[in-house]
Scaffold this active site. Structure first.
Site, short mmCIF file in Angstrom:
data_model
loop_
_atom_site.label_atom_id
_atom_site.label_comp_id
_atom_site.label_asym_id
_atom_site.label_seq_id
_atom_site.Cartn_x
_atom_site.Cartn_y
_atom_site.Cartn_z
N SER A 1 56.47 18.72 78.14
CA SER A 1 55.94 17.65 77.29
C SER A 1 54.77 17.02 78.02
O SER A 1 54.61 17.21 79.24
CB SER A 1 57.03 16.60 77.03
OG SER A 1 57.34 15.94 78.25
N ASP B 1 54.71 21.34 74.94
CA ASP B 1 55.60 20.87 73.87
C ASP B 1 54.98 19.64 73.18
O ASP B 1 54.60 18.69 73.87
CB ASP B 1 56.96 20.52 74.52
CG ASP B 1 58.06 20.25 73.51
OD1 ASP B 1 57.99 20.78 72.39
OD2 ASP B 1 59.00 19.51 73.87
N HIS B 2 54.90 19.67 71.88
CA HIS B 2 54.34 18.54 71.09
C HIS B 2 52.99 18.07 71.62
O HIS B 2 52.78 16.89 71.89
CB HIS B 2 55.31 17.35 71.06
CG HIS B 2 56.53 17.64 70.26
ND1 HIS B 2 56.54 17.65 68.89
CD2 HIS B 2 57.78 17.97 70.65
CE1 HIS B 2 57.75 17.97 68.46
NE2 HIS B 2 58.52 18.18 69.50
N HIS C 1 65.25 14.92 67.60
CA HIS C 1 65.36 15.02 69.07
C HIS C 1 66.46 14.09 69.57
O HIS C 1 66.74 13.07 68.96
CB HIS C 1 64.04 14.62 69.72
CG HIS C 1 62.92 15.58 69.43
ND1 HIS C 1 61.76 15.21 68.81
CD2 HIS C 1 62.79 16.90 69.69
CE1 HIS C 1 60.96 16.26 68.69
NE2 HIS C 1 61.56 17.29 69.22
N GLY C 2 67.02 14.43 70.70
CA GLY C 2 68.04 13.57 71.33
C GLY C 2 69.38 13.72 70.63
O GLY C 2 69.64 14.71 69.95
N HIS D 1 63.49 22.49 66.57
CA HIS D 1 63.46 21.47 67.63
C HIS D 1 64.79 20.72 67.61
O HIS D 1 65.58 20.86 66.68
CB HIS D 1 62.30 20.50 67.37
CG HIS D 1 60.98 21.05 67.79
ND1 HIS D 1 60.28 20.55 68.86
CD2 HIS D 1 60.25 22.09 67.32
CE1 HIS D 1 59.16 21.25 69.00
NE2 HIS D 1 59.11 22.18 68.08
N GLY D 2 65.00 19.90 68.63
CA GLY D 2 66.21 19.07 68.64
C GLY D 2 67.48 19.88 68.78
O GLY D 2 68.50 19.59 68.14
N ASN E 1 66.31 20.13 75.33
CA ASN E 1 65.86 19.27 76.41
C ASN E 1 66.98 18.30 76.82
O ASN E 1 67.46 18.31 77.95
CB ASN E 1 64.60 18.50 75.97
CG ASN E 1 64.11 17.55 77.03
OD1 ASN E 1 64.36 17.75 78.22
ND2 ASN E 1 63.44 16.49 76.63
#
Ligand code: 13P
Length: 287
Positions: free
Chosen positions: A49, A84-85, A177-178, A207-208, A231
């Site tokens: 990131s 990433d992003h 995410h998270g 993602h996520g 992540n």
């Protein structure tokens, strides 16, 4: 040698499995992920990131560290180093620094601007043999303590972006995410199916990856997901193992305070998490 992520993801899509993108934060994480990929004979994508890049002092340091490890750890499986992003400016910085793959996240722009910027970056990346991921439909997550629900991308906008010649596409399908909130509605397979129908062979990115139940992961792969980003789960397992070591007082025994000892349980925990994900995604033995 670092490789573009295109070939490994085209193979994954055709073979109905997914390659894991594991985000890196420091030397210990990078080493743990590369060693696990080699042990599992699996292709792997190292995600960076913008924040992690800055933490590691800059993209050139990251490229130097990863290239050094590939050689000195005798890593022979395909490895891509991926932004990433990425914002528009940072995509160019990573192309310059020697990354082998970038993600341009233009999902917050109006679709016309996302299309224009993505198109320009496709040309810049491909000129250097670098793969490029684009995003449509923003992927939620925690911001200022509020967990946003994942958005679902418009399949027609996905097709417009896919047609620009990108190598893989991240589309929001209710993923965030998270950690997922208690009342999370789950992934929208209806949206995923509609996107895959319009984008054909294009590998899709989820993602996520932390906290999505295994059956949903498998279903997403069956509907064209070929890359899954993880992540938070590595962060959680690293933190838990480090806490356990300290709470057991091991940092006070002998030379237990030595960072090489202090960070070892966390690195082992990351290895276990990465291995479990590679098995779930079906990428073991696919190098
Ligand atoms: P998690 O933090 O939920 O694992 O998601 C990672 C990710 O999608 C990085 O882009």
């Amino acid at each position: 040698m670092l490789v573009s992520a295109k070939e490994m993801l085209d193979k994954a899509k055709a073979g109905h499995y997914a390659v894991g993108q594991f985000n890196i934060n420091n030397l210990e994480w990078t080493k743990a992920i590369l060693q696990t990929a080699q042990e599992c004979n699996s292709p792997v994508i190292l995600g960076v990131s913008e924040g992690a890049g800055k933490y590691m002092t800059g993209y050139k340091t990251v490229v130097g560290m990863v290239n050094g490890m590939l050689e000195e750890l005798n890593i022979t499986v395909p490895v891509a180093l991926h932004l990433d992003h990425g914002s528009y400016d940072h995509c160019y910085k990573c192309i310059e620094a020697g990354f082998s793959s970038i993600m341009f996240d233009g999902s917050h722009y109006p679709i016309e601007e996302n299309v224009a910027k993505t198109k320009e970056l496709v040309a810049a990346a491909h000129e250097k043999g670098i793969s490029i991921e684009a995003e449509v439909g923003s992927i939620g997550g925690e911001e200022d303590g509020v967990v946003g629900m994942g958005e679902c991308a418009d399949p027609n906008e996905c097709k417009a972006i896919a047609d620009l010649g990108i190598d893989f596409l991240a589309a929001g399908i209710g993923n965030i995410h998270g950690k997922y909130p208690e009342n999370w509605a789950g992934l929208s397979f209806e949206t995923l199916d509609a996107i895959q129908k319009l984008t054909g062979d294009m590998p899709l990115v989820l993602h996520g990856g932390t906290g999505i139940p295994a059956d949903m992961i498998k279903k997403a792969i069956s509907l064209g997901v070929a890359k899954i980003n993880v992540n938070t789960e590595c962060q959680l397992s690293f933190a838990a193992a480090t806490r356990e070591y300290i709470e057991a007082g091991k940092d006070k025994e002998g030379k237990g305070f030595d960072p090489r000892k202090l960070l070892a349980p966390g690195a082992e925990a990351i290895k276990a998490t990465v291995k479990e994900k590679m098995e779930l995604f079906g990428s073991v033995g696919k190098a």
